[in-house]
Scaffold this motif. Structure first.
Motif, short mmCIF file in Angstrom:
data_model
loop_
_atom_site.label_atom_id
_atom_site.label_comp_id
_atom_site.label_asym_id
_atom_site.label_seq_id
_atom_site.Cartn_x
_atom_site.Cartn_y
_atom_site.Cartn_z
N PRO A 1 -5.63 -16.08 -2.92
CA PRO A 1 -5.17 -15.22 -1.82
C PRO A 1 -5.51 -13.75 -2.00
O PRO A 1 -5.55 -12.99 -1.02
N THR B 1 -9.68 -13.13 -0.70
CA THR B 1 -9.44 -12.39 0.54
C THR B 1 -10.17 -11.06 0.52
O THR B 1 -10.80 -10.68 1.52
N LYS C 1 -3.37 -6.52 -2.29
CA LYS C 1 -4.30 -7.59 -2.65
C LYS C 1 -5.06 -7.24 -3.93
O LYS C 1 -5.29 -8.10 -4.80
#
Length: 205
Positions: free
Chosen positions: A106, A110, A134
């Motif tokens: 993730p 991403t 992130k």
């Protein structure tokens, strides 16, 4: 084994996992490509016949469609040396496969997708706000992997397993998402070990 078809976008690391697992397992795949940036997995035909969730990869096994990349890899690897024979070894391999989907993909995947294929100037305000989150999550995941590899050559056992094959695809291109691997020498060495395996195939294959 029944006829296998991989519904994929060649740019996706999740799709690459399945090609990599199939190559190591010595299993042939028919490949059908889609462009997710053009919405080709959101068409009525795809939703009705391949995956109502509108996502790839999907491994088609005869007339059965199996979504989720790590589930497909487990299907391909079960019964081969990619899955440890002992119960605890198999569980430890699965632990890393679950961790990859929860803590690694993730974040690392991403950022690669946003920066390489979407472009930061095309991100929504909400996506731009998530960039530092992130990045922090991805950097922590890569650091944990490097620490784990300080005392062992592979994940989930003493030899290469599915754990390595699902972690490799997005890790070896992590720099495309803005991550610097120079500070993770154990991780770089592991990338080299995985890539040097005789059955290894590249991401473009």
């Amino acid at each position: 084994m029944e006829h296998l078809v991989l519904h994929e976008d060649v740019r996706s690391g999740n799709c690459y996992k399945i090609r990599l697992a199939a190559a190591h397992a010595g299993v042939a795949l028919e490949r059908r490509g889609y462009d997710i940036l053009r919405g080709e997995t959101r068409t009525p035909a795809f939703l009705a016949s391949v995956n109502p969730n509108g996502r790839i990869p999907v491994l088609q096994i005869g007339d059965t469609f199996l979504p989720e990349s790590n589930a497909a890899c487990f299907y391909l690897g079960k019964g081969t040396d990619l899955v440890p024979e002992d119960r605890l070894g198999e569980a430890d391999m699965l632990r890393w496969m679950f961790w990859e989907q929860y803590s690694h993909e993730p974040n690392v995947a991403t950022l690669r997708f946003w920066r390489r294929y979407v472009g930061e100037d095309q991100l929504t305000e909400q996506q731009r706000a998530l960039l530092p989150v992130k990045f922090a999550g991805g950097a922590a995941a890569l650091a944990l992997m490097d620490e784990h590899l300080a005392t062992r050559d592979f994940f989930g056992g003493s030899s290469l397993s599915l754990a390595d094959l699902v972690l490799y695809p997005y890790t070896h291109v992590a720099e495309q998402g803005g991550f610097d691997l120079d500070g993770t020498p154990n991780l770089r060495a592991w990338i080299g070990r995985v890539a040097s395996h005789p059955r290894h195939v590249g991401m473009d294959a």
